[in-house]
Scaffold this motif. Structure first.
Motif, short mmCIF file in Angstrom:
data_model
loop_
_atom_site.label_atom_id
_atom_site.label_comp_id
_atom_site.label_asym_id
_atom_site.label_seq_id
_atom_site.Cartn_x
_atom_site.Cartn_y
_atom_site.Cartn_z
N LEU A 21 0.83 -1.22 0.00
CA LEU A 21 0.00 0.00 0.00
C LEU A 21 0.86 1.26 0.00
O LEU A 21 0.45 2.28 -0.58
CB LEU A 21 -0.97 -0.03 1.17
N ALA A 22 2.04 1.22 0.60
CA ALA A 22 2.96 2.36 0.52
C ALA A 22 3.38 2.59 -0.93
O ALA A 22 3.45 3.74 -1.39
CB ALA A 22 4.17 2.14 1.42
N ALA A 23 3.64 1.52 -1.66
CA ALA A 23 3.98 1.66 -3.08
C ALA A 23 2.79 2.22 -3.85
O ALA A 23 2.94 3.12 -4.68
CB ALA A 23 4.42 0.32 -3.65
N CYS A 24 1.59 1.70 -3.57
CA CYS A 24 0.39 2.17 -4.27
C CYS A 24 0.11 3.64 -4.00
O CYS A 24 -0.53 4.31 -4.83
CB CYS A 24 -0.82 1.32 -3.88
N ALA A 25 0.60 4.17 -2.88
CA ALA A 25 0.41 5.59 -2.58
C ALA A 25 1.08 6.47 -3.63
O ALA A 25 0.73 7.64 -3.77
CB ALA A 25 0.93 5.91 -1.19
N GLY A 26 2.02 5.91 -4.39
CA GLY A 26 2.68 6.66 -5.45
C GLY A 26 1.89 6.72 -6.75
O GLY A 26 2.31 7.37 -7.71
N LEU A 27 0.75 6.05 -6.80
CA LEU A 27 -0.10 6.06 -7.98
C LEU A 27 -1.04 7.25 -7.98
O LEU A 27 -1.46 7.72 -6.92
CB LEU A 27 -0.95 4.79 -8.03
N SER A 28 -1.43 7.67 -9.15
CA SER A 28 -2.53 8.63 -9.24
C SER A 28 -3.82 7.88 -8.96
O SER A 28 -3.87 6.64 -9.04
CB SER A 28 -2.58 9.24 -10.65
N GLN A 29 -4.87 8.60 -8.65
CA GLN A 29 -6.17 7.96 -8.42
C GLN A 29 -6.61 7.21 -9.68
O GLN A 29 -7.15 6.11 -9.61
CB GLN A 29 -7.23 8.99 -8.00
N ALA A 30 -6.34 7.80 -10.85
CA ALA A 30 -6.72 7.16 -12.11
C ALA A 30 -5.98 5.83 -12.29
O ALA A 30 -6.59 4.84 -12.72
CB ALA A 30 -6.43 8.09 -13.28
N ASP A 31 -4.69 5.78 -11.94
CA ASP A 31 -3.94 4.52 -12.05
C ASP A 31 -4.42 3.50 -11.03
O ASP A 31 -4.42 2.30 -11.30
CB ASP A 31 -2.45 4.77 -11.87
N PHE A 32 -4.80 3.96 -9.85
CA PHE A 32 -5.31 3.06 -8.82
C PHE A 32 -6.61 2.39 -9.28
O PHE A 32 -6.85 1.23 -8.99
CB PHE A 32 -5.53 3.86 -7.53
N GLU A 33 -7.43 3.12 -10.01
CA GLU A 33 -8.73 2.62 -10.47
C GLU A 33 -8.69 2.03 -11.88
O GLU A 33 -9.67 1.40 -12.30
CB GLU A 33 -9.74 3.77 -10.47
N ALA A 34 -7.59 2.18 -12.59
CA ALA A 34 -7.51 1.77 -14.00
C ALA A 34 -7.76 0.26 -14.16
O ALA A 34 -7.33 -0.53 -13.33
CB ALA A 34 -6.15 2.13 -14.57
N PRO A 35 -8.44 -0.11 -15.24
CA PRO A 35 -8.65 -1.54 -15.52
C PRO A 35 -7.31 -2.25 -15.71
O PRO A 35 -6.42 -1.74 -16.38
CB PRO A 35 -9.45 -1.54 -16.82
N ARG A 36 -7.20 -3.41 -15.08
CA ARG A 36 -5.98 -4.22 -15.18
C ARG A 36 -6.37 -5.69 -15.25
O ARG A 36 -7.46 -6.07 -14.85
CB ARG A 36 -5.08 -3.97 -13.98
N THR A 37 -5.46 -6.50 -15.70
CA THR A 37 -5.70 -7.93 -15.79
C THR A 37 -5.50 -8.57 -14.42
O THR A 37 -4.46 -8.38 -13.79
CB THR A 37 -4.75 -8.57 -16.81
N GLY A 38 -6.48 -9.30 -13.96
CA GLY A 38 -6.42 -9.99 -12.69
C GLY A 38 -7.80 -10.56 -12.37
O GLY A 38 -8.76 -10.35 -13.11
N PHE A 39 -7.89 -11.26 -11.26
CA PHE A 39 -9.17 -11.80 -10.86
C PHE A 39 -10.18 -10.68 -10.63
O PHE A 39 -11.35 -10.79 -10.97
CB PHE A 39 -9.00 -12.65 -9.59
N PHE A 40 -9.70 -9.58 -10.02
CA PHE A 40 -10.49 -8.37 -9.88
C PHE A 40 -9.96 -7.36 -10.89
O PHE A 40 -8.78 -7.38 -11.23
CB PHE A 40 -10.43 -7.84 -8.44
N PRO A 41 -10.79 -6.44 -11.37
CA PRO A 41 -10.42 -5.64 -12.54
C PRO A 41 -9.53 -4.43 -12.29
O PRO A 41 -9.24 -3.69 -13.23
CB PRO A 41 -11.78 -5.20 -13.08
N SER A 42 -9.08 -4.20 -11.06
CA SER A 42 -8.22 -3.03 -10.78
C SER A 42 -7.48 -3.25 -9.48
O SER A 42 -7.83 -4.14 -8.68
CB SER A 42 -9.07 -1.75 -10.68
N LEU A 43 -6.48 -2.42 -9.25
CA LEU A 43 -5.80 -2.45 -7.96
C LEU A 43 -6.78 -2.09 -6.85
O LEU A 43 -6.79 -2.73 -5.79
CB LEU A 43 -4.61 -1.48 -7.95
N ARG A 44 -7.59 -1.09 -7.09
CA ARG A 44 -8.58 -0.69 -6.08
C ARG A 44 -9.48 -1.86 -5.69
O ARG A 44 -9.68 -2.15 -4.51
CB ARG A 44 -9.40 0.49 -6.59
#
Length: 186
Positions: A21-44
């Motif tokens: 989560l400390a690493a994720c704090a370096g993301l923009s909100q858009a990157d945190f919510e962006a669609p990604r490949t995984g079981f769930f569709p985003s980091l968020r």
């Protein structure tokens, strides 16, 4: 099972969540919510899933009956800061469960409210299941993070000599020392 082993696992779990989560704090909100490949569709979504399932199981381990109401809101934290605070709180509760079990025993039976039935399971087995669940989904989040400009943190070297200064700083952030984790016969 040995209380020291579960204590180390609970602390390692919290530490890995803290690092990720400390690493994720370096993301923009858009990157945190962006669609990604995984079981769930985003980091968020992935990181909120970890939190929600932790709340479900930790509540049961504490004797509560939250049950499936734990996932009434599948993404209770909209941003990394609120997620980091909520995950830190549930990680502290999980460590407290392990500390109490070190005194009361890990073979105690936990009632898990599944709404349609109450599942009775040994605490040690639930803890192992929960740690595996965390590792599984943190791995997915780690892979998702590698597709961003933020480097994913090292999560699989619990106590290496090389990272002692970083570990000391992170443990200070968490309010721990190595003795907190490794003191035997507490």
């Amino acid at each position: 099972m040995d209380a020291q082993l579960f204590r180390a696992m609970a602390h390692n779990n919290a530490w890995a969540n803290h690092r990720l989560l400390a690493a994720c704090a370096g993301l923009s909100q858009a990157d945190f919510e962006a669609p990604r490949t995984g079981f769930f569709p985003s980091l968020r979504a992935t990181l909120n899933h970890i939190l929600v399932i932790d709340r479900f199981y930790v509540d049961a381990m504490e004797g509560g009956r939250l049950g499936p109401d734990a996932w009434a809101d599948r993404e209770p934290c909209a941003d990394v800061a609120s997620l980091k605070a909520a995950q830190s709180e549930i990680d502290r509760r999980l460590i407290a469960v392990v500390e109490r079990a070190g005194e009361d025993g890990f073979s105690q039976i936990v009632a898990v409210d599944r709404r349609s039935r109450i599942q009775h399971e040994r605490l040690d087995r639930l803890l192992l299941h929960l740690f595996q669940h965390q590792i599984h989904h943190r791995g997915q989040a780690h892979a998702m993070l590698s597709g961003t400009a933020v480097a994913p943190p090292q999560l699989d070297e619990f106590f290496s000599v090389e990272d002692a200064p970083l570990r000391a700083r992170e443990f200070q952030e968490l309010g721990w020392t190595e003795e907190t984790v490794w003191v035997e016969n507490r």
